[in-house]
Design a protein around this motif. Structure first.
Motif, PDB file in Angstrom:
ATOM      1  N   TRP A 286       0.813  -1.216   0.000  1.00  0.00           N
ATOM      2  CA  TRP A 286       0.000   0.000   0.000  1.00  0.00           C
ATOM      3  C   TRP A 286       0.847   1.268   0.000  1.00  0.00           C
ATOM      4  CZ3 TRP A 286      -4.960   0.384  -1.147  1.00  0.00           C
ATOM      5  CH2 TRP A 286      -5.751  -0.777  -1.114  1.00  0.00           C
ATOM      6  N   THR A 381      -3.800  -0.948   6.452  1.00  0.00           N
ATOM      7  CA  THR A 381      -4.587  -1.796   5.553  1.00  0.00           C
ATOM      8  C   THR A 381      -3.818  -3.068   5.227  1.00  0.00           C
ATOM      9  OG1 THR A 381      -5.672   0.125   4.569  1.00  0.00           O
ATOM     10  CG2 THR A 381      -5.709  -1.916   3.306  1.00  0.00           C
ATOM     11  N   TYR A 385      -5.583  -7.187   0.583  1.00  0.00           N
ATOM     12  CA  TYR A 385      -6.582  -6.479  -0.213  1.00  0.00           C
ATOM     13  C   TYR A 385      -5.912  -5.751  -1.373  1.00  0.00           C
ATOM     14  CZ  TYR A 385      -9.752  -7.301   3.704  1.00  0.00           C
ATOM     15  OH  TYR A 385     -10.505  -7.900   4.682  1.00  0.00           O
ATOM     16  N   PRO A 387      -6.140  -2.713  -4.367  1.00  0.00           N
ATOM     17  CA  PRO A 387      -6.708  -1.354  -4.365  1.00  0.00           C
ATOM     18  C   PRO A 387      -7.997  -1.237  -5.172  1.00  0.00           C
ATOM     19  CG  PRO A 387      -4.732  -1.448  -5.722  1.00  0.00           C
ATOM     20  CD  PRO A 387      -4.832  -2.772  -5.029  1.00  0.00           C
ATOM     21  N   THR A 395     -11.632  -0.739  -4.016  1.00  0.00           N
ATOM     22  CA  THR A 395     -12.003  -1.778  -3.068  1.00  0.00           C
ATOM     23  C   THR A 395     -12.495  -1.154  -1.778  1.00  0.00           C
ATOM     24  OG1 THR A 395     -10.380  -3.324  -3.969  1.00  0.00           O
ATOM     25  CG2 THR A 395     -11.161  -3.742  -1.727  1.00  0.00           C
ATOM     26  N   ASN A 415      -9.854   2.505   2.312  1.00  0.00           N
ATOM     27  CA  ASN A 415      -8.919   2.431   1.192  1.00  0.00           C
ATOM     28  C   ASN A 415      -8.269   3.801   0.993  1.00  0.00           C
ATOM     29  OD1 ASN A 415      -7.715   2.381  -1.399  1.00  0.00           O
ATOM     30  ND2 ASN A 415      -9.225   0.891  -2.155  1.00  0.00           N
TER      31      ASN A 415
END
Length: 1021
Positions: A286, A381, A385, A387, A395, A415
């Motif tokens: 991220w 985050t 997951y 993006p 997302t 997000n």
């Protein structure tokens, strides 16, 4: 008779020979760069006859008697003396650089003084230093170059503010120093660095001449002006750079996250959420998603300067455009400036000096350094997951579900890319400021100066809150679009009228007296409003005039203020043979900021110096050339206190019964204190200035004690009958706090010319600081601040401890087995019974249990020692500079670690406790209830660091190569700003702070200061 005639003829011939006059001409150059010096002084010694060199450094002086001495001088260079003879009348004079000359003139407030005569603790940053550092903001040039000054970043975002602290944090209120720009109170952060000639920092009682605005120190900024008798010089400076983050944190990748989460759940007796982690891979980084690379920064600066024997001028303009390393076009800083300065001799007695500057700033930014900020979300985050969803939408991160592994992220983590995409704001500022001064020589040695300074600024901002849902019950969900707009106008002016009289009595007693008055007024207005239901839910239509919705509550607000200060001041300076130096000053301030019972304040101070090396007993030392002992003591004030604290305003809330119905209304907010007054600083300083080896080595040392009294303490306990229990009501503030800073400053500079081709300059400075609160008279003895998680205060101002120290539980290793748990006092009162692998907390008070009474000092954000080191090398036409800064002993709280079960973690967690003997510093991972996440020293880290601030390599083309193109200087350079930071701190920036005296060292994910690679050009015509 013949003999007498011969004798008379011989005498006449001799007289003619001795009285023969010459015309002396030539060129004055810099010895190092071999380039002309325009405006250099060429004067016959012990006379008033002289001239100045022109644009090309050329000079001509006629009717110069044989045997006389011509003195060549220029600011920043050593004087050169030449004895006139008939052998050589066409000269090439090379002046050696002497930036630290004892004859250098220092600005000290309402006047100037030779450096050798200064008796206060004064430091100077020259335009040359600014040119080498290439700071985006001027404040950055003070870090590491001036002892006793610490500059901390509040953020690395474009245009973000910086906090300047001179000799420590002295108050729980505003600690920023007062900035005086060419005689008026201004804002240093808005200046173009290339417009500045010098920065003088007054650190001790020398600043008492500024009274109630001097307690936090005073920074005097002098802007560039043209030089007399010089041709027009056009100077163009430009650089372009590319920015990137200076650091990325080491976080868990998807596979590591899955393994840790499995272990965390199974340790609590729950099934593993990821039965097969092999398919997770590395997942999403991220940080790579939110950080941009190759982000441009561009600067252009153009100036035109010159002068005749009656007038000088300097006209400049600049353009700076800096993008942000996060957010793309959602983060940007644009600054345009235009400036004109003109000095003119109207007559032999009248002089006028004018300086005006226009500044335009535009910025865009986003949520940072807080729970739910962009970097906070990027850190927390999970990497499992992605993006984006398959359809290209962002997302949505879940809040929590037992059926979704890794979903327990809480309501504030969203997000970060969606957050950036849905951030819309714009801020602009237009500012005009300057001074107009008129000087009149009444009689010899007596000058009267009248000066008007002015500031006017208009700013406006717009924030669009888009109608958006991030899923579930996220706190950032917004069911209704709105736009917030404000317009603010701030103004001030000052009028100074002062007289300076210089007199020498006999041959040895030198007096300088200054008396004057200052009138200052500051006023402004602000208007805030909110409109709802923005058409098309779009930034393009985000204007209140276009909104269509309404709200029952008030949607607009405004304010206005008007503050004034009337001052009188006087200063008497005396020296005997330049050997014994004394200065006494006093200022009287009357300010509308203070309560009606304390409108008037007096601020006296005294400074003294003894030039020991001028004493007969000192002798002629070949090693030690100059010794000066100095001391100062005085009283200064700080009027940067809350507005109208002596009044009760209707800014509280109340509910009234009108016509039988409950109606919301206004009530008294803060209870009045008519005795509120300025903070008072008692400053003591003793210093020593030394020079060695023909002035090649300069050493300055100071010991200081700064005691700040009458700090404003909020929330003083009063009876609820006074109305403080009502909504919006507040207890009064009183002057009831004291803080003491003590420390030692040491600076050494070594410069030398090793050969015709090689010279160098090395500077090192170090400052130690001890900060202690000695009074908090509010009934509890402390004030809290800062936040860990959503409810726990991290910091305190408390008697006997440093300002803003961290207050929590002291971790004492990890329980290795059940026997250790059983032998230790119970920790149930702080959250849960301990188990092997949990953090062990100290029983500080020894009462056999761990509870809130065991909280103690677990760190301090204030460094014990700060250091700066700067190197400057010149070899032929090459130049190299490097600047470094170090901070030792400052701690920081890892506030960016959200204590929820399924968030991502820093990879140091891989060294967790997994069984007896595996770790004594990182606890086990588990989803069970533990006391491991309470605020303790486990979350406090040593944030000491060493930063290479700037490295620059330049090359100046030879004069004979560029002269044909009409240029006098052409220099190319490459530089790197914020090259590298050596630290053990795990966060982004160990040198960052929110700027708050209490709670400033809590890191929610400080926006890192970018590393910038630059290519630049300096050219003079």
């Amino acid at each position: 008779m013949k003999s007498n005639i011969f004798t008379i003829a011989l005498l006449l011939f001799s007289l003619f020979g001795f009285s023969q006059n010459y015309t002396i001409s030539g060129v004055v150059k810099e010895a190092k760069a071999n380039i002309p010096i325009p405006g250099a002084s060429v004067v016959i010694k012990n006379s008033t006859k002289g001239t100045s060199s022109d644009f090309d450094g050329n000079f001509s002086l006629s009717e110069v008697p044989s045997g006389s001495t011509i003195v060549f001088s220029f600011v920043g260079f050593k004087n050169y003396e030449y004895v006139v003879s008939g052998n050589n009348t066409n000269l090439t004079i090379s002046l050696q650089e002497d930036a630290q000359s004892l004859e250098e003139v220092v600005v000290i407030g309402y006047g100037t003084q030779k450096k050798r005569d200064v008796t206060g603790a004064v430091s100077i940053v020259s335009s040359k230093t600014l040119e080498q550092l290439k700071p985006i903001k001027v404040e950055q040039a003070l870090q590491g170059t001036v002892s006793g000054v610490n500059v901390t970043t509040q953020s690395g975002a474009p245009g973000a503010g910086l906090s300047i602290r001179i000799r420590g944090i002295a108050t729980n209120g505003e600690n920023k120093p007062t900035v005086i720009i060419d005689g008026y109170v201004g804002d240093i952060s808005l200046l173009n660095p290339n417009d500045i000639e010098s920065i003088t920092v007054l650190k001790d009682a020398q600043a008492a001449i500024y009274g109630t605005i001097g307690a936090n120190g005073v920074i005097l900024v002098t802007t560039k002006m043209g030089k007399k008798n010089s041709k027009t010089t056009v100077s163009y400076n430009t650089y372009t750079g590319f920015q990137e983050t200076s650091k990325k944190m080491n976080l868990l990748n998807a596979t590591e996250y899955g393994l840790l989460l499995n272990e965390s759940y199974t340790n609590a007796g729950n099934p593993a959420p990821f039965p097969n982690v092999s398919g997770l891979g590395k997942g999403t980084n991220w940080q790579n998603e939110v950080f941009d690379t190759g982000v441009a920064v561009i600067n252009h600066d153009l100036s035109v300067s010159g002068g005749s024997d009656k007038m000088t001028y300097n006209i400049s303009g600049s353009h700076l455009d800096q993008g942000g390393i996060i957010g793309g076009d959602k983060s940007n800083f644009l600054r345009n400036t235009a400036r004109i300065g003109i000095n003119a001799d109207i007559t032999d007695k009248w002089r006028i000096k004018t300086n005006a500057m226009y500044t335009y700033i535009r910025t865009r930014n986003f949520n940072e350094n807080g729970l739910g900020s962009v970097l906070f979300n990027a850190i927390n985050t999970p990497s499992i997951y992605g993006p984006y969803q398959p359809n290209g939408d962002f997302t949505q991160l879940p809040s929590g579900s037992t059926n979704i592994p890794g979903s327990n992220l809480g309501n504030e983590i969203i997000n970060p890319l969606a957050q950036l995409s849905n951030t819309f704001n714009d801020y602009s500022l237009k500012k005009l400021n300057g001074t107009v001064a008129l000087e009149y020589d009444v009689i010899k040695d007596l000058t009267i100066t009248g000066r008007v300074g002015f500031n006017t600024s208009n700013s406006q901002s717009r924030v669009f809150n888009k109608e958006i849902s991030y899923g579930g019950s996220k706190v950032f969900n917004n069911p209704r679009s709105s736009v917030d707009q404000n317009k603010i106008e701030d103004n001030n002016y000052s009028f100074d009228l002062f007289a300076t009289y210089k007199k020498t009595v006999g041959e040895n007693h030198n007096f300088t007296g200054t008396v004057g008055t200052t009138a200052f007024k500051e006023w402004g207005t602000g208007l805030y409003a909110t409109g709802f239901d923005v058409p098309n839910n779009s930034w393009e239509f985000a204007d209140i005039s276009l909104t269509t919705g309404f709200k029952d509550a008030k949607t607009a607000n405004s304010y206005s203020y008007d503050e004034r200060r009337l001052s009188q001041f006087g200063r008497l300076q005396y020296d005997y043979k330049g050997k014994y130096l004394l200065s006494a000053m006093i200022r009287r301030d009357l300010s509308t900021k203070f309560g009606p019972n304390n409108r008037v304040a007096y601020f006296p101070s005294f400074t003294g110096g003894w030039v020991i090396s001028d004493e007969g007993f000192f002798g002629e030392s070949k090693t030690l050339n100059f010794v000066k002992l100095r001391a100062s003591y005085g009283s200064l004030g700080n009027d940067q206190i809350p507005k109208y604290a002596y009044l009760s305003l209707l800014d509280g809330e109340a509910t009234y019964i009108l016509d039988g119905a409950l109606t919301n209304g206004k009530a008294i907010g803060l209870l009045a204190n008519p005795d509120v007054k300025w903070e008072q600083a008692k400053k003591f300083d003793v210093g020593l200035d030394l020079r060695f080896f023909s002035d090649k080595v300069e050493l300055n040392a100071d010991y200081f004690i700064d005691t700040r009294k009458d700090l404003l303490i909020p929330d003083i306990p009063v009876s609820a009958i006074g109305g403080v229990a009502a909504p919006g009501a507040r207890s009064p503030v009183i002057n009831a706090g004291t803080v003491r800073n003590t420390g030692f400053e040491f600076a050494i500079n070594y410069k030398d010319q090793l050969s015709d081709n090689l010279s160098f300059n090395v500077n090192y400075n170090v400052t130690t600081l001890k900060n202690e609160v000695t009074e908090v008279n509010n009934g509890t003895g402390f004030i809290e601040g800062g936040l860990f998680g959503t409810a726990t205060a991290t910091s305190r101002m408390q008697v006997g401890l440093p300002m803003g120290y961290f207050f929590g539980y002291q971790a004492d290793g990890i329980f290795q087995n059940q026997a250790e748990v059983d032998a230790h006092p119970s920790q149930l009162a702080v959250g849960a019974n301990a188990a092997p692998g949990d953090i062990r907390y100290k029983d500080v008070n020894g009462d056999g249990k761990i509870d809130t009474n065991d909280r103690t000092k677990i760190g301090s954000p204030i460094p014990d020692v700060t250091m700066g080191m700067n190197i400057n090398l010149v070899y032929k036409n090459f130049d190299f500079v490097a600047y470094a800064f170090a901070s030792i002993g400052n701690d920081m709280v890892r506030g960016y670690e959200r204590t929820l079960n399924d968030v991502n973690r820093s990879n140091y967690i891989l060294g967790r406790w997994t069984g007896e003997g595996t770790s004594n510093s990182v606890p086990r991972v588990t989803t069970a209830t533990t006391a491991n996440n309470i605020f303790s020293s486990y979350f406090v880290e040593d944030a000491s660091y060493l930063r290479i601030q700037n490295v620059q390599l330049g090359y100046t083309l030879p004069t004979d190569v560029i002269k044909k193109a009409g240029m006098s200087k052409l220099r190319f350079y490459a530089a790197v700003n914020n090259l590298y930071t050596f630290t053990k701190y795990r966060g982004y920036d160990p040198g960052a702070s929110s700027g708050n005296p209490i709670g400033g060292g809590v890191d929610y994910g400080f926006y890192p200061v970018p590393r910038t690679y630059m290519l630049g050009l300096n050219v003079n015509f």
